[in-house]
Design a protein around this motif. Structure first.
Motif, PDB file in Angstrom:
ATOM      1  N   LYS A  35       0.821  -1.219   0.000  1.00  0.00           N
ATOM      2  CA  LYS A  35       0.000   0.000   0.000  1.00  0.00           C
ATOM      3  C   LYS A  35       0.850   1.262   0.000  1.00  0.00           C
ATOM      4  CE  LYS A  35      -1.960  -1.260   3.867  1.00  0.00           C
ATOM      5  NZ  LYS A  35      -1.436  -2.607   4.033  1.00  0.00           N
ATOM      6  N   THR A  36       1.823   1.292   0.920  1.00  0.00           N
ATOM      7  CA  THR A  36       2.615   2.506   1.073  1.00  0.00           C
ATOM      8  C   THR A  36       3.460   2.764  -0.174  1.00  0.00           C
ATOM      9  OG1 THR A  36       2.606   2.159   3.441  1.00  0.00           O
ATOM     10  CG2 THR A  36       4.256   3.672   2.593  1.00  0.00           C
ATOM     11  N   GLU A  37       4.022   1.696  -0.745  1.00  0.00           N
ATOM     12  CA  GLU A  37       4.798   1.864  -1.977  1.00  0.00           C
ATOM     13  C   GLU A  37       3.882   2.362  -3.096  1.00  0.00           C
ATOM     14  OE1 GLU A  37       8.111   1.611  -2.216  1.00  0.00           O
ATOM     15  OE2 GLU A  37       8.095   1.195  -0.067  1.00  0.00           O
ATOM     16  N   LEU A  48      -5.496   7.546   0.227  1.00  0.00           N
ATOM     17  CA  LEU A  48      -5.690   6.887   1.517  1.00  0.00           C
ATOM     18  C   LEU A  48      -4.880   5.603   1.568  1.00  0.00           C
ATOM     19  CD1 LEU A  48      -7.333   6.906   4.206  1.00  0.00           C
ATOM     20  CD2 LEU A  48      -8.976   5.436   3.057  1.00  0.00           C
ATOM     21  N   ASP A  49      -3.985   5.538   2.539  1.00  0.00           N
ATOM     22  CA  ASP A  49      -3.139   4.349   2.742  1.00  0.00           C
ATOM     23  C   ASP A  49      -3.483   3.847   4.133  1.00  0.00           C
ATOM     24  OD1 ASP A  49      -1.114   2.562   3.432  1.00  0.00           O
ATOM     25  OD2 ASP A  49       0.524   4.004   3.200  1.00  0.00           O
ATOM     26  N   ILE A  50      -4.372   2.887   4.178  1.00  0.00           N
ATOM     27  CA  ILE A  50      -4.864   2.480   5.485  1.00  0.00           C
ATOM     28  C   ILE A  50      -4.838   0.961   5.629  1.00  0.00           C
ATOM     29  CG2 ILE A  50      -7.345   2.313   4.943  1.00  0.00           C
ATOM     30  CD1 ILE A  50      -7.673   4.118   7.573  1.00  0.00           C
ATOM     31  N   SER A  76       6.693  -1.650   7.990  1.00  0.00           N
ATOM     32  CA  SER A  76       5.248  -1.666   8.183  1.00  0.00           C
ATOM     33  C   SER A  76       4.749  -0.338   8.750  1.00  0.00           C
ATOM     34  CB  SER A  76       4.883  -2.807   9.127  1.00  0.00           C
ATOM     35  OG  SER A  76       3.492  -2.902   9.246  1.00  0.00           O
ATOM     36  N   SER A  77       3.753   0.239   8.110  1.00  0.00           N
ATOM     37  CA  SER A  77       3.163   1.476   8.627  1.00  0.00           C
ATOM     38  C   SER A  77       2.311   1.113   9.838  1.00  0.00           C
ATOM     39  CB  SER A  77       2.248   2.121   7.585  1.00  0.00           C
ATOM     40  OG  SER A  77       2.797   2.048   6.307  1.00  0.00           O
ATOM     41  N   ARG A  78       2.552   1.792  10.929  1.00  0.00           N
ATOM     42  CA  ARG A  78       1.768   1.514  12.132  1.00  0.00           C
ATOM     43  C   ARG A  78       0.744   2.613  12.375  1.00  0.00           C
ATOM     44  NH1 ARG A  78       1.864  -3.042  11.573  1.00  0.00           N
ATOM     45  NH2 ARG A  78       0.961  -3.316  13.626  1.00  0.00           N
TER      46      ARG A  78
END
Ligand code: ATP
Ligand code: MG
Length: 760
Positions: free
Chosen positions: A183-185, A448-450, A228-230
């Motif tokens: 997602k973040t990439e 949105l990156d959730i 990992s996005s927290r």
């Protein structure tokens, strides 16, 4: 049997779907001499392309790619698509929309580095876990000029820009998927494209530099993802009238604070801690009394300090540079680093027992000294705050001594608070720097990156909140796609009433209903001084057992039937995490500090205590901070988010990870399938199946199949030819609709014609 198949509940069932395909084809000679391939499911769950050798009644003899020959029942096979459809770039083009065909198509493309595929309006992105040659200026240029139509994040972003300008409507790109799915990439790739097309003012560089900053403070190595996005993130990028980027605003959701004080073996705390320890220049090290990561207990707990292929010192340099770019002053930067060091030193504070009732006191060692120094408070005040609690009983103030576990809780709560306030403050500063000037047009594209839907062996409060958010987003997704379908049918003048989709409103009600919903009951129990996780669980069972989406479980557990499947939650820790208390003593301490903390805290704490809570939330002892419960605050954020998204035209990207090893070249069918089901890709397919997903203009249809007509003297106009073909092949009226410009077919119908065409 028909009725049974139609009432199959979600999630999408492969067996029913596939047998429906087979049933339709029963009326056609699909097992002809020439049509030889079908899907067969092996005992390990994987699907293999089987060659049909002979058929007798309902039994078939098939051979598998490894040469094995088996006798199987006809209904254990699932229709495969003709070879010409191998690797189609939109799953909607498949004649047979069944799970093995979808899996195969994605795998076929993935093996050739074509990681993007459309599923109707949705973009599916499969994480390659390696560099793929799909990005950079040449590609951006190709998508900008529309010289390629291959599905891509660039393409979807390009559509968003065009629609924003054309329709004067704000756009959103909603990215979802499991941890590690990309997602973040993907969000960064979309931002790159926006920056390339909307750049010029220079602000786009600042916007891109927010990524390394937020990743340093909000990402960590977990067992699933090294980066990992927290936290969840919405970035709203604003455009001027000329289509240039004019500013941006970032909103974050639900940072995982607990990671600051504890994390699993093999995981890490937030990157910034290791970066600071490894990369701080000598003068800064000295100022902050910095040691190595190994010397800090908070970092030591998980016994993991480095990430393969990552140089923390180098990353620190990048973050410092990025902080400069977004105009965080050197002085503020130093405050940030001092707060980080304070958090680390807090973890090293230890306690000694001082009486025979197990009460403790913080030890006066270098850790305590450094914390006091770094945050700028009196050593004695700090010590007192960590060892005692002021309580108000009636009009009397009493001082309670803390036991070891209470003292550790107080210390950890302080560390978590400092870190999360720091994070929020940093986001505020970045927003100030990126703020759109007065000449705002109001046009924007939000990304949105959730976190995606989560279901583990043990699910706690975090999964509860995350899955609730996903339930909301799923409804948005369903309703939007449903609407799109309807619009297309109306546009072509066909009967659209037949489109149905599964709504998840019941599940949302289970969460949101007042006063008897999961969130209300949680808040209510959190306000009771005697409330415990067990009494909470019992209350749920008492009030919600009759609800269709709820099941009480043994002990402290309960199950929610989410759209993506059932999840059992263990209520242990729910109340504490929901209350998220910081004792008044700690708050007072922080607001009396001589560093910048009071400033950092002021806005944070004030905004929380200003808002009245539904019923006083923290009556216990009367000395705790007045603030919203975590769940209520999250729900508020989520409502606000949904409101914002609803005023935009959404574009959906579903990220999929092909394996759990973060490794390239491994595609696990079962894992992919489970994600396709969870993130609703198969749901889109299902919605389409209940509608008429295959569309072909009258002209094209007549051209392609006209020669099959036995009576060639029939009508010459495309519509007439089309209708004759439909009649000749006995295609049942409920299987198609004739629109003004197009024919609309149910799944599989074109496959039948295509087979005949190929045999002829
Ligand atoms: P989380 O929910 O844990 O934050 P995520 O969905 O944001 O996970 P990412 O951090 O974006 O996942 O991706 C995980 C890793 O996968 C990246 O660090 C990168 O190594 C790899 N990856 C993802 N997308 C791509 C891509 N398009 N090209 C190359 N590698 C990629
Ligand atoms: Mg991420």
């Amino acid at each position: 049997a028909d009725e049974d198949l139609e009432s199959v509940p979600l999630p999408f069932q492969s067996i029913s779907a596939s047998s429906r395909e087979l049933r339709w084809s029963d009326t056609t000679p699909y097992v002809s001499k020439k049509k030889l391939q079908s899907w067969f499911q092996l005992s390990n769950g994987n699907w293999e392309l089987a060659k049909i050798i002979t058929t007798s009644g309902k039994e078939l003899v098939i051979s598998l790619p490894d040469g094995k020959v088996l006798k199987v029942k006809q209904d254990s096979l699932v229709q495969a698509n003709p070879d010409i459809l191998d690797g189609v770039d939109d799953l909607m083009q498949l004649s047979y929309l069944n799970e093995p065909s979808v899996l195969y198509d994605l795998q076929y493309r993935y093996n050739q580095n074509m990681i993007y595929t459309k599923a109707g309006p949705v973009l599916v992105a499969i994480n390659p876990f390696k560099k793929v040659p799909l990005y950079g200026n040449n590609y951006i240029e190709a998508y900008r000029r529309k010289t390629t139509e291959s599905p891509h994040v660039y393409a979807i972003t390009d559509t968003a820009i065009r629609e924003m300008i054309r329709d004067e409507v704000n756009q959103s790109i909603i990215i979802s998927g499991e941890s590690g799915a990309g997602k973040t990439e993907t969000a960064k790739i979309a931002m790159q494209y926006l920056a390339a097309l909307g750049g010029g003012s220079g602000i786009e560089h600042e916007i891109l530099k927010t990524n390394p900053i937020l990743e340093a403070f909000g990402n960590a190595k977990t067992l699933r993802n090294d980066n990992s996005s927290r936290f969840g993130k919405l970035i709203e990028i604003h455009f001027s009238e000329t289509g240039k980027i004019s500013g941006a605003n970032i909103q974050t959701f639900l940072l995982e604070k607990s990671r600051v004080v504890q994390c699993n073996e093999g995981e890490r705390s937030y990157h910034i801690f290791y970066q600071l320890c490894a990369g701080a220049p000598p003068s800064l090290r000295e100022k902050l009394n910095l040691k190595n990561a190994e010397d800090y207990k908070y970092l030591k707990l998980s016994n993991c300090y480095s990430i393969t292929g990552v140089n923390d010192a180098e990353e620190f340099r990048i973050v410092m540079e990025a902080l400069d770019v977004v105009h965080i002053s050197k002085e503020d930067q130093e405050t940030v680093f001092a707060m980080l060091a304070a958090v680390l030193w807090l973890g090293n504070i230890s306690f000694t027992v001082i009486d025979n009732e197990d009460h403790v006191q913080a030890v006066e060692n270098e850790s305590l000294l450094h914390v006091a120094e770094l945050i700028g408070c009196d050593l004695k005040d700090l010590k007192l705050t960590l060892s005692t609690r002021n309580m108000k009983v009636g009009n009397d103030k009493i001082v309670q001594k803390l036991t070891l576990s209470q003292a550790i809780d107080a210390r950890d709560a302080l560390a978590k608070s400092i870190y999360s306030c720091l994070f929020d403050w940093l986001v505020d500063q970045i927003n100030k720097s990126l703020a759109v000037g007065k000449r705002r047009t109001g046009r924007s594209i939000s990304i949105l990156d959730i976190y995606g839907f989560e279901s583990f062996n043990r699910n706690s409060f975090e999964q509860f909140c995350i899955n609730y958010a996903n339930e909301r987003l799923q409804q948005h997704f369903n309703r939007h796609l449903f609407k799109l379908e309807q619009e297309e049918y109306i546009h072509d003048g066909i009967d659209w009433a037949k489109v149905e989709f599964e709504d998840n409103q019941d599940c949302l009600n289970l969460f949101e209903k007042r006063p008897l919903g999961l969130l209300s009951l949680l808040d209510e129990e959190s306000t009771f001084p005697n409330g415990t996780d067990l009494t909470f669980a019992n209350k749920l069972k008492q009030h919600l057992n009759s609800k269709s989406c709820f099941k009480g479980e043994r002990d402290q557990a309960f199950t929610v039937c989410h759209y993506a499947g059932e999840v059992t939650y263990d209520t242990t820790g729910f109340l504490e995490k929901n209350r998220d208390l910081l004792h008044l003593d700690s708050i007072q301490l922080l607001s009396s500090c001589t560093c910048h903390l009071p400033q950092i805290f002021a806005s944070h704490m004030l905004t929380q205590s200003e808002k009245p809570v539904n019923g006083p939330l923290h009556k216990s002892g009367g000395a705790d901070s007045q603030k919203l419960s975590v769940a209520t605050k999250f729900k508020g954020q989520l409502f606000q988010l949904m409101q914002r998204l609803e005023s935009t035209t959404p574009h959906f990207i579903r990220c999929i990870k092909p394996n759990n090893l973060q490794s390239p070249e491994s595609y696990e069918q079962g894992l992919v399938l489970q994600q396709l089901r969870c993130c609703g890709v198969l749901e889109v397919v299902r919605i389409s199946r209940s509608g008429f997903p295959t569309r072909m203009s009258h002209q094209r249809f007549a051209r392609r199949y006209g020669f099959l007509l036995l009576d060639s003297a029939a009508s010459q106009d495309p519509l007439g030819v089309s209708v004759s073909i439909l009649h000749q092949f006995n295609i049942l009226p409920e299987m198609y609709q004739v629109g003004y410009t197009k024919l609309f077919f149910r799944t599989g119908q074109i496959g039948v014609l295509e087979d005949t065409r190929n045999r002829t």
